[in-house]
Design an enzyme around this catalytic site. Structure first.
Site, mmCIF file in Angstrom:
data_model
loop_
_atom_site.group_PDB
_atom_site.id
_atom_site.type_symbol
_atom_site.label_atom_id
_atom_site.label_comp_id
_atom_site.label_asym_id
_atom_site.label_seq_id
_atom_site.Cartn_x
_atom_site.Cartn_y
_atom_site.Cartn_z
ATOM 1 N N GLY A 111 0.794 -1.229 0.000
ATOM 2 C CA GLY A 111 0.000 0.000 0.000
ATOM 3 C C GLY A 111 0.818 1.267 0.000
ATOM 4 O O GLY A 111 0.319 2.332 0.364
ATOM 5 N N ASN A 158 0.384 -10.444 -4.768
ATOM 6 C CA ASN A 158 -0.725 -10.370 -3.824
ATOM 7 C C ASN A 158 -1.453 -11.709 -3.813
ATOM 8 O O ASN A 158 -1.924 -12.179 -4.855
ATOM 9 C CB ASN A 158 -1.689 -9.247 -4.207
ATOM 10 C CG ASN A 158 -1.067 -7.888 -3.992
ATOM 11 O OD1 ASN A 158 -0.506 -7.622 -2.939
ATOM 12 N ND2 ASN A 158 -1.135 -7.030 -4.996
ATOM 13 N N VAL A 202 -8.879 -5.658 -5.653
ATOM 14 C CA VAL A 202 -9.990 -4.710 -5.781
ATOM 15 C C VAL A 202 -10.440 -4.643 -7.244
ATOM 16 O O VAL A 202 -11.626 -4.607 -7.556
ATOM 17 C CB VAL A 202 -9.564 -3.306 -5.289
ATOM 18 C CG1 VAL A 202 -10.681 -2.290 -5.529
ATOM 19 C CG2 VAL A 202 -9.169 -3.335 -3.826
ATOM 20 N N LYS A 227 -3.906 2.840 -6.277
ATOM 21 C CA LYS A 227 -4.525 2.795 -7.602
ATOM 22 C C LYS A 227 -5.827 3.598 -7.618
ATOM 23 O O LYS A 227 -6.593 3.581 -6.660
ATOM 24 C CB LYS A 227 -4.801 1.345 -7.994
ATOM 25 C CG LYS A 227 -3.538 0.497 -8.062
ATOM 26 C CD LYS A 227 -3.849 -0.990 -8.075
ATOM 27 C CE LYS A 227 -2.594 -1.823 -7.956
ATOM 28 N NZ LYS A 227 -2.867 -3.259 -7.796
ATOM 29 N N GLU A 239 16.034 -1.191 -4.042
ATOM 30 C CA GLU A 239 15.929 -1.508 -5.459
ATOM 31 C C GLU A 239 16.264 -0.285 -6.305
ATOM 32 O O GLU A 239 16.128 0.863 -5.855
ATOM 33 C CB GLU A 239 14.511 -1.952 -5.811
ATOM 34 C CG GLU A 239 14.139 -3.322 -5.305
ATOM 35 C CD GLU A 239 12.746 -3.721 -5.737
ATOM 36 O OE1 GLU A 239 12.467 -4.926 -5.678
ATOM 37 O OE2 GLU A 239 11.936 -2.854 -6.117
ATOM 38 N N LYS A 240 16.684 -0.542 -7.526
ATOM 39 C CA LYS A 240 16.883 0.517 -8.502
ATOM 40 C C LYS A 240 15.535 1.184 -8.760
ATOM 41 O O LYS A 240 14.517 0.501 -8.921
ATOM 42 C CB LYS A 240 17.433 -0.068 -9.808
ATOM 43 C CG LYS A 240 17.664 0.947 -10.909
ATOM 44 C CD LYS A 240 18.821 1.857 -10.590
ATOM 45 C CE LYS A 240 19.071 2.831 -11.757
ATOM 46 N NZ LYS A 240 20.107 3.818 -11.403
ATOM 47 N N TYR A 241 15.512 2.502 -8.790
ATOM 48 C CA TYR A 241 14.280 3.241 -9.025
ATOM 49 C C TYR A 241 14.121 3.482 -10.524
ATOM 50 O O TYR A 241 15.002 4.058 -11.170
ATOM 51 C CB TYR A 241 14.304 4.570 -8.276
ATOM 52 C CG TYR A 241 13.071 5.417 -8.460
ATOM 53 C CD1 TYR A 241 11.879 5.077 -7.830
ATOM 54 C CD2 TYR A 241 13.093 6.560 -9.254
ATOM 55 C CE1 TYR A 241 10.737 5.847 -7.983
ATOM 56 C CE2 TYR A 241 11.957 7.347 -9.412
ATOM 57 C CZ TYR A 241 10.782 6.979 -8.771
ATOM 58 O OH TYR A 241 9.653 7.750 -8.929
ATOM 59 N N ARG A 258 -4.335 -12.842 -2.931
ATOM 60 C CA ARG A 258 -5.762 -12.648 -2.648
ATOM 61 C C ARG A 258 -6.446 -12.124 -3.907
ATOM 62 O O ARG A 258 -5.808 -11.876 -4.927
ATOM 63 C CB ARG A 258 -5.948 -11.614 -1.529
ATOM 64 C CG ARG A 258 -5.241 -10.299 -1.837
ATOM 65 C CD ARG A 258 -5.609 -9.177 -0.903
ATOM 66 N NE ARG A 258 -4.726 -8.042 -1.030
ATOM 67 C CZ ARG A 258 -4.781 -7.117 -1.964
ATOM 68 N NH1 ARG A 258 -5.676 -7.208 -2.929
ATOM 69 N NH2 ARG A 258 -3.948 -6.100 -1.980
#
Length: 446
Positions: free
Chosen positions: A164, A289, A294, A237, A200-202, A291
């Site tokens: 999130g 994820n 949404v 999102k 991590e690399k952005y 699950r």
């Protein structure tokens, strides 16, 4: 097949599961806090059990209370929906210990994918492309400086137990890594009770592409294409569509097969989503994820499948009702999330709904638990509805969404519906030429 299922959730997703149960001839049990006594999912379920006061830790997040409700009602299985206990391995294991079926993956798979470091290591072994980053967790500032320097800036520090958008901090240069590392650890500890982080690399201008997968728990798995979730605000999102306007059939088949093979290799059971950043034609795994998402309705619309029904079937030990060859994309679908929030600051706007009218017509679906006079409580997530449209082409889907939004009436509270009216007028949205940073910049200018 189960005779009775308890839904350990609330709002529109609880209604979604109740509807699937009813079509399958399965009894449904709603649980609710005292704040949700008059909620629509309580009214629609065959039975309802109050599990505590409004605060989530004392009701929807209370494993003991949910299990007690299951035993009182005689439900044989629990569907967790999304959020709350849906990705809680302790909950899944506790149900198993009580002889109750968890409609979802095993506790081991939830644990594995809940640890972002272990998840990345697993995906690398399974041949899934990943973002360049640290080998495991980063435990001290010196190591953070070294790893970031070797990788090259910008980098992003992420909570290992995160999700999130929490516990994520960007460092654009060496001068920023100290603050980013310390603040990410502090935020991770506060949000998840675990201060483990990795680096991590952005990526500068990626899209957020996620692949819907489904496993039978016996070594079989399929993919159901991708969803484009690049329109985001603060890592949350806002609008999702399927298929992505930038993924061609060959690329879709390639990344889909990679994901399905990984899920099959894990022996994964049920619905899952493998999320990627996509830039310059390359996919980079970020998380899985374990699950229902949404945004699952856009996948259902273009494939003509019921993912909740499929979850229930597989959890009951039945085989999947479709094969990879059965799954063909039909048209384009878009979902926009309608939140009870006041623009332009997106502050929560709970209260009584004076009038509610859901849009309708061909290719329009409104997943919501609203009704006239319903009082939206201030204790939970602000999502109050999902408007989904389906049409033969993306252009027609956008036109249908515009028409449906013009029919939507929610009076008495503020909502984010006006945001989508404005977004649909922008050329970047019309052409699909946006990335995960686009909406933030657009809002800053608005």
């Amino acid at each position: 097949m189960f005779k009775k299922i308890l839904i350990a959730n609330r709002g529109e997703i609880a209604l979604r599961i109740i509807r699937a149960c009813r079509e399958m001839g399965i009894g449904s049990v709603a649980v609710h806090s005292t704040a949700d006594t008059d909620a629509m999912h309580v009214r629609m379920a065959d039975e309802a059990v109050c599990i505590g006061p409004p605060p989530s830790p004392q009701s929807y997040l209370s494993i003991a209370n949910v299990i007690s409700a299951c035993e009182i009602s005689g439900a044989e299985a629990i569907h967790p929906g999304y959020g709350f206990l849906s990705e809680n391995a302790r909950f899944s294991q506790a149900l198993h210990d009580h002889g109750i079926t968890f409609i979802g993956p095993s506790a081991d798979h939830i644990n594995l994918m809940g640890d972002k470091i272990a998840a990345k290591d697993t995906m690398i072994k399974m041949g899934v492309p990943c973002v360049p980053g640290s080998d495991g967790g980063v435990t001290d500032l010196e190591e953070a400086r070294r790893v970031s320097g070797e990788m090259g800036y910008p980098v992003i520090v992420k909570a290992a137990a995160g999700g999130g958008g929490r516990g994520m901090k960007l460092a654009k240069s060496a001068a920023e890594i100290d603050v980013a590392f310390q603040s990410a650890r502090t935020e991770a500890k506060a949000a998840f009770g675990d201060d483990a982080v990795y680096i991590e690399k952005y990526l500068g201008n990626p899209r957020h592409i996620e692949v819907q997968v489904f496993g039978d728990g016996k070594g079989g798995a399929v993919h159901l294409g991708e969803r484009d979730c690049s329109l985001q605000r603060r890592h949350q999102k806002v609008l999702e569509e399927a298929p992505s306007p930038v993924i061609d059939a060959e690329t879709r088949a390639r990344i889909g097969k990679t994901c399905a093979d990984a899920v099959a290799g894990m022996g994964y059971s049920g619905a899952g989503t493998i999320e990627f950043l996509f830039e310059d034609g390359e996919f980079y795994f970020i998380e899985m994820n374990t699950r229902l998402q949404v945004e699952h309705p856009v996948t259902e619309e273009i494939f003509g499948v019921d993912l909740v029904r499929e979850q229930i079937r597989v959890a009951a030990g039945l085989p999947m009702s479709f094969t990879q060859e059965d799954l063909t994309i039909n048209g384009h679908a878009i979902e926009c999330r309608i939140n009870a929030e006041r623009l332009p600051d997106f502050t929560p706007s709970p209260g009584a709904v004076a009038h509610y009218h859901a849009p309708g017509g061909l290719g329009v679906r409104m997943d919501s638990a609203l009704y006239h006079g319903y009082k939206i409580p201030p204790y939970y997530d602000s999502l109050i509805g999902k408007l989904i449209v389906h049409a033969p082409t993306r252009k027609e889907a956008l036109a249908r969404l515009d028409r449906a939004l013009s029919e939507l009436i929610i009076d008495g509270i503020d909502t984010t519906a006006p945001l989508f009216h404005a977004l649909l007028e922008d050329r970047a949205v019309q052409t699909g030429e946006y990335n995960i940073h686009w909406l933030e910049k657009w809002l800053d200018k608005a």
